[in-house]
Write a protein that holds these residues in place. Structure first.
Motif, PDB file in Angstrom:
ATOM      1  N   ARG A 181       0.855  -1.179   0.000  1.00 29.94           N
ATOM      2  CA  ARG A 181       0.000   0.000   0.000  1.00 29.94           C
ATOM      3  C   ARG A 181       0.893   1.231   0.000  1.00 29.94           C
ATOM      4  NH1 ARG A 181      -5.064   2.129   2.005  1.00 29.94           N
ATOM      5  NH2 ARG A 181      -4.731   4.102   3.097  1.00 29.94           N
ATOM      6  N   ASN A 194      -7.848   6.146   0.726  1.00 30.85           N
ATOM      7  CA  ASN A 194      -7.989   4.831   0.111  1.00 30.85           C
ATOM      8  C   ASN A 194      -6.805   4.435  -0.765  1.00 30.85           C
ATOM      9  OD1 ASN A 194     -10.541   4.682   1.299  1.00 30.85           O
ATOM     10  ND2 ASN A 194     -11.525   5.630  -0.475  1.00 30.85           N
ATOM     11  N   ASN A 195      -6.370   5.361  -1.609  1.00 28.94           N
ATOM     12  CA  ASN A 195      -5.301   5.082  -2.567  1.00 28.94           C
ATOM     13  C   ASN A 195      -4.668   6.387  -3.006  1.00 28.94           C
ATOM     14  OD1 ASN A 195      -7.088   6.187  -4.589  1.00 28.94           O
ATOM     15  ND2 ASN A 195      -8.108   4.181  -4.635  1.00 28.94           N
ATOM     16  N   THR A 196      -3.752   6.306  -3.956  1.00 33.33           N
ATOM     17  CA  THR A 196      -3.018   7.496  -4.396  1.00 33.33           C
ATOM     18  C   THR A 196      -3.942   8.573  -4.952  1.00 33.33           C
ATOM     19  OG1 THR A 196      -1.080   6.135  -4.922  1.00 33.33           O
ATOM     20  CG2 THR A 196      -1.196   8.320  -5.937  1.00 33.33           C
TER      21      THR A 196
END
Length: 311
Positions: free
Chosen positions: A92, A168-170
């Protein structure tokens, strides 16, 4: 230090390179890729591929190191934290450093060559030592890398387990920072990055020539690969220790979301007080950083020089 010590290793050793080319066939059509990239473009491509290779190999080590820098915990506790997070979260936050490092290392090598060429043409016979000119070129390249600070910012937030529920993410992290806080928030931690990049670039390009000259002379491609790995690794490890406190300050500053921007000195004093005024605790994680940097910059320097020869 000799004037030529800041030149690219491939430029400094044209005869061995020519010998190696005769002994083994290139992986690429003769001159085809080099012609497409141009004499300067190949430095950007080789730097980018070298950094990509390094990040994929060393990312889990970097994650352990990050936990130590941020929380001041022992390596065993940092590893236990990652185990609790699970295998799913091990990589992650990989995308930001993958994009950031492959771009910054491309800039580092490419712009160093470009700035050196332009500045040397400008100063000409003005009497300015070439060493000074190349040092300035290295500092300019390092400063330019700081444009990509937002990638380090997002990487920090994604690696910090306290923000796992929020980001959550990039793409989601970038979108949240921009919409809720603005562009300025993406550049939190810029000052320690500027203080780190310029001087470390000057030392890296200034010393890798003299260090390689002290190693046993290589007579084969494998020999050159080993020497480039040792040269890059030793430099990376040494510089990693030298600038470690700045990385601690950067990690602490970038782990904050929103609120006032604190000066580097204030952040450092806060960390210093929290860790009981102990130099050993301030450098907690430095031993792992040393080994990671040894491996990372060994991979980067060896891969970069190998690709230059192949292209």
């Amino acid at each position: 230090m000799a004037v030529a010590t800041m030149d690219s290793e491939s430029a400094r050793t044209p005869q061995p390179q020519a010998t190696l080319t005769k002994r083994s066939r290139s992986l690429f059509p003769a001159g085809a890729l080099s012609a497409k990239l141009g004499p300067q473009g190949k430095h950007y491509v080789c730097g980018s591929i070298a950094a990509f290779t390094n990040i994929v190999v060393t990312f889990p080590i970097q994650k352990v190191l990050f936990r130590q820098q941020l929380h001041g915990v022992l390596a065993t506790e940092a590893v236990r934290q990652l185990q609790r997070d699970g295998l799913r979260n091990l990589y992650r936050g990989l995308l930001p450093p993958l994009l950031q490092k492959s771009t910054t290392v491309a800039i580092m090598f490419g712009l160093y060559e470009d700035f050196s060429r332009v500045l040397l043409d400008r100063v000409g016979s003005s009497g300015v030592p070439e060493l000074i000119t190349r040092s300035f070129a290295a500092a300019l390249a390092g400063t330019t890398e700081a444009i990509l600070t937002p990638f380090e910012r997002v990487q920090t937030l994604l690696q910090d387990h306290r923000h796992h529920e929020r980001f959550n993410n990039t793409a989601h992290t970038f979108r949240t920072l921009l919409t809720e806080y603005g562009v300025r928030e993406c550049y939190r931690g810029l000052m320690p990055i500027l203080l780190r990049n310029g001087p470390s670039n000057v030392l890296f390009f200034g010393l890798r020539g003299p260090i390689k000259e002290q190693l046993p002379e290589a007579t084969s491609r494998v020999g050159h690969l080993v020497n480039d790995f040792v040269c890059g690794g030793v430099l990376g490890a040494g510089l990693g220790i030298m600038f470690y406190p700045l990385n601690v300050v950067k990690s602490r500053a970038q782990s904050q979301v929103g609120g006032a921007f604190q000066p580097c000195r204030q952040v450092l004093l806060t960390v210093w007080r929290e860790r009981g005024g102990s130099l050993a605790k301030l450098f907690r994680g430095a031993h792992l950083n040393y080994h990671r940097s040894l491996l990372s910059w060994g991979i980067i320097n060896a891969t970069y020089e190998l690709l230059l020869k192949l292209i």
